[in-house]
Scaffold this motif. Structure first.
Motif, mmCIF file in Angstrom:
data_model
loop_
_atom_site.group_PDB
_atom_site.id
_atom_site.type_symbol
_atom_site.label_atom_id
_atom_site.label_comp_id
_atom_site.label_asym_id
_atom_site.label_seq_id
_atom_site.Cartn_x
_atom_site.Cartn_y
_atom_site.Cartn_z
ATOM 1 N N UNK A 153 0.835 -1.205 0.000
ATOM 2 C CA UNK A 153 0.000 0.000 0.000
ATOM 3 C C UNK A 153 0.869 1.254 0.000
ATOM 4 N N UNK A 154 1.898 1.236 0.830
ATOM 5 C CA UNK A 154 2.754 2.426 0.925
ATOM 6 C C UNK A 154 3.469 2.694 -0.388
ATOM 7 N N UNK A 155 4.083 1.638 -0.948
ATOM 8 C CA UNK A 155 4.934 1.920 -2.112
ATOM 9 C C UNK A 155 4.107 2.305 -3.333
ATOM 10 N N UNK A 156 2.921 1.700 -3.489
ATOM 11 C CA UNK A 156 2.131 2.051 -4.667
ATOM 12 C C UNK A 156 1.633 3.489 -4.566
ATOM 13 N N UNK A 157 1.148 3.872 -3.393
ATOM 14 C CA UNK A 157 0.705 5.268 -3.234
ATOM 15 C C UNK A 157 1.861 6.237 -3.402
ATOM 16 N N UNK A 158 3.005 5.841 -2.868
ATOM 17 C CA UNK A 158 4.157 6.734 -2.975
ATOM 18 C C UNK A 158 4.602 6.908 -4.417
ATOM 19 N N UNK A 159 4.786 5.783 -5.110
ATOM 20 C CA UNK A 159 5.289 5.860 -6.474
ATOM 21 C C UNK A 159 4.343 6.624 -7.393
ATOM 22 N N UNK A 160 3.067 6.344 -7.251
ATOM 23 C CA UNK A 160 2.104 6.928 -8.180
ATOM 24 C C UNK A 160 1.722 8.348 -7.807
ATOM 25 N N UNK A 161 1.676 8.642 -6.534
ATOM 26 C CA UNK A 161 1.058 9.898 -6.137
ATOM 27 C C UNK A 161 1.905 10.754 -5.217
ATOM 28 N N UNK A 162 2.146 10.244 -4.027
ATOM 29 C CA UNK A 162 2.734 11.123 -3.019
ATOM 30 C C UNK A 162 4.184 11.480 -3.299
ATOM 31 N N UNK A 163 4.952 10.549 -3.836
ATOM 32 C CA UNK A 163 6.336 10.878 -4.147
ATOM 33 C C UNK A 163 6.420 12.084 -5.063
ATOM 34 N N UNK A 164 5.831 11.994 -6.263
ATOM 35 C CA UNK A 164 5.873 13.139 -7.183
ATOM 36 C C UNK A 164 5.251 14.391 -6.588
ATOM 37 N N UNK A 165 4.109 14.255 -5.922
ATOM 38 C CA UNK A 165 3.401 15.448 -5.470
ATOM 39 C C UNK A 165 4.123 16.159 -4.333
ATOM 40 N N UNK A 166 4.507 15.400 -3.324
ATOM 41 C CA UNK A 166 5.178 16.046 -2.185
ATOM 42 C C UNK A 166 6.506 16.664 -2.615
ATOM 43 N N UNK A 167 7.242 15.912 -3.442
ATOM 44 C CA UNK A 167 8.502 16.473 -3.944
ATOM 45 C C UNK A 167 8.244 17.765 -4.698
ATOM 46 N N UNK A 168 7.210 17.763 -5.552
ATOM 47 C CA UNK A 168 6.905 18.966 -6.325
ATOM 48 C C UNK A 168 6.582 20.129 -5.401
ATOM 49 N N UNK A 169 5.833 19.872 -4.350
ATOM 50 C CA UNK A 169 5.448 20.967 -3.463
ATOM 51 C C UNK A 169 6.661 21.522 -2.717
ATOM 52 N N UNK A 170 7.546 20.626 -2.278
ATOM 53 C CA UNK A 170 8.766 21.112 -1.616
ATOM 54 C C UNK A 170 9.599 21.945 -2.588
ATOM 55 N N UNK A 171 9.713 21.467 -3.821
ATOM 56 C CA UNK A 171 10.492 22.192 -4.826
ATOM 57 C C UNK A 171 9.837 23.530 -5.165
ATOM 58 N N UNK A 172 8.510 23.560 -5.178
ATOM 59 C CA UNK A 172 7.814 24.835 -5.386
ATOM 60 C C UNK A 172 8.217 25.818 -4.296
ATOM 61 N N UNK A 173 8.174 25.348 -3.068
ATOM 62 C CA UNK A 173 8.508 26.225 -1.954
ATOM 63 C C UNK A 173 9.937 26.722 -2.035
#
Lengths: 274, 271
Positions: free
Chosen positions: A100-120
């Protein structure tokens, strides 16, 4: 009478805002398009690329973000594991936590959270840098020296971001798995090795592919918005603050919007998978 | 001096009108800058002289009229075509506009590195020459933030000279400088005049500098040219606005009692 007038104005306002929004998207596309031309087509037309600036940007965007991205995504992996476990416990299926963790991370949270940190970090920095340069007439100076401000200031950022954001995302995914493993080892009876084993077994190529595709598009959006807001800065220091804020807020909104679009597309094209 | 030689115009401005949105700033300006001469554009705040300068270097498009640089009409050129003309021009901005992330030397070297195929060693020598000409030879590795205001302006001049331009533009060279430093900058401009046959356009409101460096002057007031000529011609002018500018006479104060009453009790203008 006044109320009627106000109501009359609403369609006009909607129309105006729509046109302004479309014009904004157009200006983003123009920045992105010109940067692509300068980076990939220009060299064949006798205008060689100087990688120096892109490398410098890459350091700031990517390498210097590793510590904060690592920490945040590791914590998020842990959070995700706890939330998943909360539900899975009811079915006695704690052994599914790694998947559950890795699929959510790979597909969604990894890209999104990284993008938000990079935006900041970088989206705001781009807007502030270009905005300040506009206020101090450095952008005008570039033009009078026969330089293209887009080629000079924007194209290196695009190149750096498109390389660095997916790279950061890959690292963030790993950190997310590590974060999840903390829960796995402490609360779900895994060992570190068995947790990683379970994680790797659950990964499918399309999970990796969809996540990285998103991060490339995020990279384009973040750079385009940050630079566009920078160039749109008015006169004065207050304006730089305003355009930096606007860059961050608009980037976050557009990244989430793009995320939704791509997630929907990937869902609908995923076929009849179990 | 050969009689039949008519001086060629380096820059020719014809009926220039420039607007920001709906507000027209320049209402049909015409004048010439002859090759090798130093023209000073004088004017008060809000007169439109900065807009005029920006239009001449192509940072602003006019609504009508034309700017000819060495015979080429520039108002409708694309940015790329304008860049070709800009190679032969140099501009020094009001606050220097040096690139803050590079040293002084790198600032001056930038146009040479990007626009020419010269060897690094050659560029290094040229940078030192230019910095020497503006009196900053020892400051090559300083960052712009480490320089004083006067030094920043000198560095900006060195950068503008990097490509050996035919036309130099100065935007308020003495602004914000104390008299001694300002005089130093005036002397620099005079030295450039002597050393090169370069056409120089200076936008300023500092009278003392203007009288010192100008071959000819143009006085801009509220978007119109109200005087053109040599320093002597302008100083002898009887035009009231010219006299007001040259004699430093402030705008007339409200003296009428009734006007004061209006100011205190009338409607506010900007609602």
């Amino acid at each position: 009478m006044r109320v009627a007038q106000r109501i009359e104005q609403v369609p006009g306002t909607i129309g105006l805002k729509t046109l302004e929004g479309l014009a904004y998207l157009g200006s983003l596309a123009e920045l992105a398009g010109r940067s692509v031309y300068i980076t990939f087509v220009g060299p064949f037309k006798g205008k060689p690329l100087r990688p120096q600036r892109a490398i410098h940007q890459g350091m700031a965007v990517g390498v210097e973000a590793i510590p904060i991205v690592s920490m945040i995504t590791m914590l998020f992996g842990l959070i995700l594991a706890l939330q998943m476990a909360h539900e899975l416990k009811k079915f006695g299926m704690l052994q599914l936590v790694p998947e559950a963790v890795i699929v959510s991370t790979l597909r969604e949270l990894g890209p999104l959270i990284t993008a938000i940190v990079v935006i900041g970090r970088s989206g705001s920095a781009f807007a502030a840098e270009i905005g300040t340069k506009k206020v101090t007439e450095e952008v005008d100076a570039l033009r009078t020296m026969a330089f293209d401000p887009v080629g000079f200031l924007v194209a290196p950022k695009f190149l750096a971001m498109i390389v660095m954001l997916p790279a950061l995302t890959i690292w963030a995914n790993l950190m997310g798995a590590v974060g999840g493993s903390i829960f796995g080892v402490l609360g779900a009876g895994f060992t570190f090795q068995s947790y990683l084993r379970a994680t790797l077994d659950a990964v499918v190529l399309s999970d990796v592919f969809t996540g990285l595709t998103k991060s490339v598009v995020f990279a384009i959006v973040i750079t385009a918005v940050g630079c566009r807001e920078g160039f749109g800065t008015g006169a004065g220091a207050e304006e730089v603050g305003r355009s930096t804020t606007s860059a961050v807020v608009t980037s976050i909104f557009m990244v989430v919007l793009v995320d939704m679009i791509f997630t929907t597309i990937f869902y609908m094209t995923s076929g009849a998978k179990g | 001096m050969p009689e039949a030689e008519r001086p060629i115009a380096a820059i020719s401005v014809e009926n220039l009108r420039v607007s920001y949105g709906t507000r027209e700033i320049l209402h049909g300006i015409s004048f010439e800058v002859l090759k090798g001469e130093t023209l000073v554009i004088l004017g008060g705040s809000g007169s439109g002289k900065s807009t005029l300068l920006r239009t001449m270097v192509g940072l602003q498009r006019p609504t009508s009229g034309e700017v000819y640089i060495n015979g080429t009409a520039t108002s409708r050129l694309s940015e790329r075509d304008m860049d070709v003309i800009r190679m032969k021009m140099g501009m020094s901005f009001q606050a220097g506009a040096l690139f803050g992330s590079m040293t002084v030397g790198e600032n001056v070297a930038l146009p040479l590195r990007e626009h020419t195929r010269l060897e690094e060693s050659t560029i290094e020598i040229m940078v030192r020459i230019k910095l020497g000409q503006v009196g900053l030879s020892k400051f090559q590795d300083f960052m712009p933030s480490e320089l004083s205001g006067g030094m920043k302006k000198r560095a900006a001049v060195a950068r503008a000279l990097a490509m050996d331009p035919e036309i130099l533009f100065f935007d308020e060279p003495s602004a914000g400088l104390d008299p001694i430093v300002a005089a130093g900058l005036d002397q620099l401009i005079l030295n450039l005049k002597k050393a090169y046959s370069i056409s120089i356009v200076v936008v300023t409101h500092e009278l003392a500098s203007a009288f010192l460096i100008a071959d000819r002057m143009v006085l801009v007031d509220r978007g119109h040219i109200i005087a053109t000529g040599t320093v002597e011609e302008l100083q002898a002018s009887t035009h009231p606005r010219v006299r007001q500018f040259l004699d430093r006479v402030p705008e007339a104060e409200v003296a009428e009692e009734l006007d004061s009453l209006e100011i205190l009790t009338g409607d506010r203008e900007k609602e």
